[in-house]
Design an enzyme around this catalytic site. Structure first.
Site, mmCIF file in Angstrom:
data_model
loop_
_atom_site.group_PDB
_atom_site.id
_atom_site.type_symbol
_atom_site.label_atom_id
_atom_site.label_comp_id
_atom_site.label_asym_id
_atom_site.label_seq_id
_atom_site.Cartn_x
_atom_site.Cartn_y
_atom_site.Cartn_z
ATOM 1 N N ILE A 52 0.822 -1.222 0.000
ATOM 2 C CA ILE A 52 0.000 0.000 0.000
ATOM 3 C C ILE A 52 0.853 1.268 0.000
ATOM 4 O O ILE A 52 0.337 2.362 -0.218
ATOM 5 C CB ILE A 52 -1.031 0.044 1.171
ATOM 6 N N TYR A 142 1.517 3.011 17.385
ATOM 7 C CA TYR A 142 0.464 2.281 16.656
ATOM 8 C C TYR A 142 -0.907 2.917 16.926
ATOM 9 O O TYR A 142 -1.676 3.165 15.995
ATOM 10 C CB TYR A 142 0.486 0.810 17.086
ATOM 11 N N ASN A 171 -9.520 -6.892 21.596
ATOM 12 C CA ASN A 171 -8.463 -7.885 21.309
ATOM 13 C C ASN A 171 -9.101 -9.069 20.593
ATOM 14 O O ASN A 171 -9.978 -9.726 21.147
ATOM 15 C CB ASN A 171 -7.841 -8.384 22.616
ATOM 16 N N VAL A 186 -2.415 -13.113 22.974
ATOM 17 C CA VAL A 186 -2.241 -13.975 24.138
ATOM 18 C C VAL A 186 -2.885 -15.348 23.943
ATOM 19 O O VAL A 186 -2.294 -16.369 24.314
ATOM 20 C CB VAL A 186 -2.752 -13.229 25.409
ATOM 21 N N ARG A 267 4.750 -5.699 31.185
ATOM 22 C CA ARG A 267 5.293 -5.053 29.976
ATOM 23 C C ARG A 267 5.047 -3.562 30.026
ATOM 24 O O ARG A 267 3.931 -3.101 30.286
ATOM 25 C CB ARG A 267 4.634 -5.648 28.731
ATOM 26 N N GLY A 269 4.174 0.071 29.144
ATOM 27 C CA GLY A 269 3.232 0.659 28.188
ATOM 28 C C GLY A 269 1.950 -0.141 28.016
ATOM 29 O O GLY A 269 1.069 0.262 27.273
HETATM 30 N N1 LIG Z 1 -5.506 -8.459 16.065
HETATM 31 C C1 LIG Z 1 -6.154 -7.574 16.828
HETATM 32 O O1 LIG Z 1 -6.486 -7.867 17.996
HETATM 33 C C2 LIG Z 1 -6.520 -6.200 16.270
HETATM 34 C C3 LIG Z 1 -7.145 -5.292 17.142
HETATM 35 C C4 LIG Z 1 -7.489 -4.036 16.652
HETATM 36 C C5 LIG Z 1 -7.270 -3.714 15.323
HETATM 37 N N2 LIG Z 1 -6.663 -4.607 14.497
HETATM 38 C C6 LIG Z 1 -6.448 -4.200 13.090
HETATM 39 O O2 LIG Z 1 -6.974 -5.196 12.224
HETATM 40 C C7 LIG Z 1 -6.187 -5.233 11.020
HETATM 41 C C8 LIG Z 1 -5.712 -6.656 10.756
HETATM 42 O O3 LIG Z 1 -4.887 -7.083 11.839
HETATM 43 P P1 LIG Z 1 -4.413 -8.599 12.013
HETATM 44 O O4 LIG Z 1 -4.351 -8.876 13.469
HETATM 45 O O5 LIG Z 1 -5.213 -9.462 11.119
HETATM 46 O O6 LIG Z 1 -2.894 -8.494 11.521
HETATM 47 P P2 LIG Z 1 -2.146 -9.196 10.302
HETATM 48 O O7 LIG Z 1 -0.727 -8.761 10.414
HETATM 49 O O8 LIG Z 1 -2.447 -10.664 10.279
HETATM 50 O O9 LIG Z 1 -2.829 -8.535 9.021
HETATM 51 C C9 LIG Z 1 -2.335 -7.405 8.374
HETATM 52 C C10 LIG Z 1 -2.270 -7.710 6.878
HETATM 53 O O10 LIG Z 1 -1.811 -6.537 6.210
HETATM 54 C C11 LIG Z 1 -0.786 -6.906 5.289
HETATM 55 N N3 LIG Z 1 0.116 -5.761 5.133
HETATM 56 C C12 LIG Z 1 0.978 -5.267 6.071
HETATM 57 N N4 LIG Z 1 1.667 -4.235 5.554
HETATM 58 C C13 LIG Z 1 1.231 -4.089 4.268
HETATM 59 C C14 LIG Z 1 1.587 -3.201 3.226
HETATM 60 N N5 LIG Z 1 2.531 -2.261 3.387
HETATM 61 N N6 LIG Z 1 0.964 -3.324 2.028
HETATM 62 C C15 LIG Z 1 0.015 -4.278 1.849
HETATM 63 N N7 LIG Z 1 -0.356 -5.158 2.809
HETATM 64 C C16 LIG Z 1 0.247 -5.055 4.001
HETATM 65 C C17 LIG Z 1 -0.093 -8.106 5.907
HETATM 66 O O11 LIG Z 1 0.601 -8.902 4.962
HETATM 67 C C18 LIG Z 1 -1.290 -8.841 6.540
HETATM 68 O O12 LIG Z 1 -1.875 -9.735 5.634
HETATM 69 C C19 LIG Z 1 -5.061 -4.236 11.214
HETATM 70 O O13 LIG Z 1 -5.437 -3.027 10.594
HETATM 71 C C20 LIG Z 1 -4.987 -4.074 12.709
HETATM 72 O O14 LIG Z 1 -4.458 -2.816 13.061
HETATM 73 C C21 LIG Z 1 -6.281 -5.845 14.940
#
Ligand SMILES: NC(=O)c1ccc[n+]([C@@H]2O[C@H](COP(=O)([O-])OP(=O)(O)OC[C@H]3O[C@@H](n4cnc5c(N)ncnc54)[C@H](O)[C@@H]3O)[C@@H](O)[C@H]2O)c1
Length: 315
Positions: A52, A142, A171, A186, A267, A269
């Site tokens: 992106i 973040y 989460n 976790v 941890r 923060g």
């Molecule tokens: N896991 C959680 O508890 C949680 C909580 C709140 C928000 N989120 C948000 O949900 C979304 C997905 O998180 P996730 O836990 O599935 O993480 P994840 O790392 O599994 O998914 C992120 C995806 O984005 C892709 N990506 C990363 N950088 C990129 C780039 N520069 N260009 C194109 N693709 C790129 C990665 O390859 C991956 O497939 C994120 O935006 C995250 O901030 C997650």
């Protein structure tokens, strides 16, 4: 409807893409596979392997697929990584996100659905559960980059009439989460170590609590946001705090784990106690969590058991 899911090869984005396809929508995935995996991408979705941060390629992908909606999950999604390298976090989450928004405007996309965070925006909340109007004071880069992008969505709506919905997740846990991850996540880490009978360390005293939501409920909220919640910001959460010690106990029972945990230093923060009020999502998205914690943990343990058995048989 035609929907482009950025980050659709990742943990959450892949479940969202699956849910859209199951509901009869046409889906394409845009992902650079930095943390995502090709095997997570639904076979019915075309994969655009694009970063992106590359505006021209993002624009090409959106111009060729012509989505009605862009569901934006691609991100640098780890709090510790953002602390170690805030510049990289901002490049992906802010500059990369802006490339997606510019391409949406240039190609007449109707709406953007954005996966933000509830857990990393409020610092130590004044009230539990916190609602969406709680003061914003992120403890990590973040949290700041996610909130900055929320603000850009408001600007793009006012100036370019690009519609949006912000979903602030709790989460999230469930199948396809990376159980080799060192930080956070976790449930995936505990489940993976317990199934393998390995010793396990809890950071801090274990009484710190989180709002845990199964990824199936997250996917359902993303479906609801296709038709509802325009211009709104919503917690997608259970509404209840659960302690890390509670998660340890529940997962121990499911995995028949007999070892006691070690307790390490807390941890820096980390928020101590948080839960997110989901009243607004119930009222305006018509969404509510349906997967109880015990049921969600059982589904997740079953998934990791299968993964570990597969890994063992392939080595
Ligand atoms: N896991 C959680 O508890 C949680 C909580 C709140 C928000 N989120 C948000 O949900 C979304 C997905 O998180 P996730 O836990 O599935 O993480 P994840 O790392 O599994 O998914 C992120 C995806 O984005 C892709 N990506 C990363 N950088 C990129 C780039 N520069 N260009 C194109 N693709 C790129 C990665 O390859 C991956 O497939 C994120 O935006 C995250 O901030 C997650």
């Amino acid at each position: 409807m035609k929907i482009l899911v950025t980050g659709g090869a990742g943990f959450i984005g892949s479940h969202v893409a699956d849910a859209y396809i199951a509901a009869g929508h046409e889906v394409a995935v845009l992902d650079n596979l930095s943390t995502g995996r090709e095997e997570n991408v639904n076979p019915k979705a075309a994969l655009h392997r694009v970063d992106i941060r590359d505006l021209a390629k993002v624009n090409d992908a959106i111009a060729s697929f012509k989505p009605d909606v862009v569901n934006h999950h691609a991100a640098q999604s780890e709090v510790p990584k953002s602390v170690a390298d805030p510049g990289y976090d901002a490049h992906v989450n802010v500059v990369g996100g802006l490339n997606v928004l510019r391409a949406c405007v240039d190609n007449s996309v109707r709406k953007v659905i954005f996966s933000s965070t509830g857990g990393a925006l409020y610092g130590e909340p004044d009230v539990v559960p916190a609602d969406e109007d709680h003061p914003i004071r992120p403890l990590s880069p973040y949290g700041t980059s996610k909130f900055a992008f929320e603000q850009y969505l408001g600007t793009f709506e006012r100036t370019f009439h690009l519609n949006y919905t912000v979903l602030r997740y709790a989460n999230v846990y469930g199948a396809r989460q990376d159980f080799f991850a060192e930080e956070g996540r976790v449930v995936a880490i505990f489940a993976g170590r317990m199934i393998e009978g390995k010793p396990l360390t809890i950071d801090g005293d274990g009484n710190q609590s989180r709002d845990m939501l199964h990824v199936g409920d997250i996917a359902a909220a993303n479906l609801a946001a296709l038709e509802k919640g325009d211009g709104g910001t919503f917690h997608v959460s259970s509404g209840f705090p659960v302690t890390v010690n509670d998660l340890f106990r529940k997962l121990s029972i499911l995995t028949e784990y007999k070892l006691e945990p070690r307790f390490g230093p807390g941890r820096k923060g980390d928020v101590y106690r948080i839960a997110l009020d989901n009243t607004r999502a119930r009222e305006r998205l018509g969404w509510e969590p349906r997967i109880q914690l015990e049921e969600g943990l059982r589904l997740t343990v079953d998934y990791f058991r299968g993964q570990i058995a597969r890994l063992r048989s392939s080595t």
